[in-house]
Design a protein around this motif. Sequence first.
Motif, short mmCIF file in Angstrom:
data_model
loop_
_atom_site.label_atom_id
_atom_site.label_comp_id
_atom_site.label_asym_id
_atom_site.label_seq_id
_atom_site.Cartn_x
_atom_site.Cartn_y
_atom_site.Cartn_z
N VAL A 5 38.51 3.59 -14.52
CA VAL A 5 39.88 3.17 -14.81
C VAL A 5 40.57 4.35 -15.48
O VAL A 5 40.13 4.82 -16.53
N ASP A 6 41.64 4.85 -14.86
CA ASP A 6 42.42 5.96 -15.41
C ASP A 6 41.54 7.17 -15.77
O ASP A 6 41.74 7.81 -16.80
N GLY A 7 40.55 7.43 -14.95
CA GLY A 7 39.70 8.59 -15.18
C GLY A 7 38.54 8.33 -16.12
O GLY A 7 37.71 9.20 -16.33
N PHE A 8 38.44 7.15 -16.70
CA PHE A 8 37.34 6.81 -17.59
C PHE A 8 36.33 5.97 -16.80
O PHE A 8 36.70 4.96 -16.20
N ALA A 9 35.08 6.39 -16.85
CA ALA A 9 34.03 5.67 -16.12
C ALA A 9 33.26 4.78 -17.09
O ALA A 9 32.89 5.22 -18.18
N TYR A 10 33.02 3.54 -16.67
CA TYR A 10 32.27 2.58 -17.49
C TYR A 10 31.07 2.11 -16.68
O TYR A 10 31.23 1.60 -15.57
N PHE A 11 29.90 2.31 -17.27
CA PHE A 11 28.66 1.97 -16.59
C PHE A 11 28.44 0.46 -16.72
O PHE A 11 28.36 -0.07 -17.82
N VAL A 12 28.41 -0.22 -15.58
CA VAL A 12 28.26 -1.68 -15.54
C VAL A 12 26.95 -2.00 -14.84
O VAL A 12 26.65 -1.48 -13.76
N THR A 13 26.16 -2.85 -15.48
CA THR A 13 24.90 -3.29 -14.85
C THR A 13 24.97 -4.79 -14.61
O THR A 13 25.52 -5.54 -15.42
N VAL A 14 24.41 -5.21 -13.50
CA VAL A 14 24.28 -6.63 -13.17
C VAL A 14 22.79 -6.85 -12.92
O VAL A 14 22.18 -6.17 -12.10
N ARG A 15 22.20 -7.80 -13.67
CA ARG A 15 20.77 -8.05 -13.51
C ARG A 15 20.47 -9.53 -13.74
O ARG A 15 21.31 -10.27 -14.26
N GLN A 16 19.26 -9.88 -13.36
CA GLN A 16 18.82 -11.25 -13.62
C GLN A 16 18.56 -11.39 -15.12
O GLN A 16 18.00 -10.49 -15.74
N GLU A 17 18.95 -12.54 -15.65
CA GLU A 17 18.71 -12.75 -17.07
C GLU A 17 17.24 -13.07 -17.34
O GLU A 17 16.67 -12.60 -18.31
N PHE A 18 16.64 -13.83 -16.43
CA PHE A 18 15.22 -14.21 -16.58
C PHE A 18 14.48 -13.87 -15.30
O PHE A 18 14.15 -14.76 -14.50
N PRO A 19 14.19 -12.60 -15.05
CA PRO A 19 13.57 -12.22 -13.78
C PRO A 19 12.15 -12.75 -13.61
O PRO A 19 11.68 -12.92 -12.48
N GLN A 20 11.47 -13.06 -14.69
CA GLN A 20 10.08 -13.53 -14.58
C GLN A 20 9.98 -15.04 -14.44
O GLN A 20 8.88 -15.57 -14.18
N SER A 21 11.11 -15.73 -14.59
CA SER A 21 11.07 -17.19 -14.56
C SER A 21 10.75 -17.71 -13.16
O SER A 21 11.22 -17.18 -12.16
N THR A 22 9.94 -18.78 -13.15
CA THR A 22 9.62 -19.43 -11.87
C THR A 22 10.61 -20.55 -11.58
O THR A 22 10.62 -21.10 -10.48
N ASN A 23 11.43 -20.87 -12.55
CA ASN A 23 12.44 -21.90 -12.39
C ASN A 23 13.58 -21.28 -11.58
O ASN A 23 14.22 -20.33 -12.02
#
Length: 200
Positions: A5-23
């Motif tokens: 945005v306007d020359g400023f880069a913001y690192f955004v991550t999207v991940r699973q909150e509970f990757p080990q959950s079997t639910n």
Amino acid sequence: MDVVVDGFAYFVTVRQEFPQSTNPERSARLVVEVAHGLTTRSGRWRDRKNRSLEQALGVILAEIEERAMEDANHRANDERKRLERETRWQAVVEEAKELALREQLAAVLGEEAGRWREAALIGEYCNALERRLGALEADGDEQPMGSQRSWLEWARRYARDIDPLRRPPGMPTLREPTPDELRPYLKGWSAHEPKRQAQP
């Protein structure tokens, strides 16, 4: 990913909150994080029962835009401070140059005054020597030798040669002061860049 945005880069991550959950419901929950950068505000959003991340997308984007505005203000303030610092430094350097050049002139003046004083003193000595030689001749006790007269003539020529007023001097040619010559007048600033020097 980076969101810019306007020359400023913001690192955004999207991940699973509970990757080990079997639910399946828990393992499908996502977390979006925006790296903190200069802000102290939270940069984390999660899927919730009452709100999904898709519904929070506007809030997330608004947060990134808010950070871009803050960062633009920080950058503008930093640039203003840099310009103010550079202006102060340039003024100090100019004043230091004037003082260092004055020192150069004072050194030349001191040398000329020293030579003038020496020429005047030698002139007085020559006058006294001439009176003494004249007195010896008048008394008839002793005739001055040729070497004494030669010495007197040489001393008078030497006094004339070193006298700076024989050919009145003009304004000396000055040279650019060195960083070492500027340093005593820089009030703690560097001679090379608009930064403060570490005090010993």
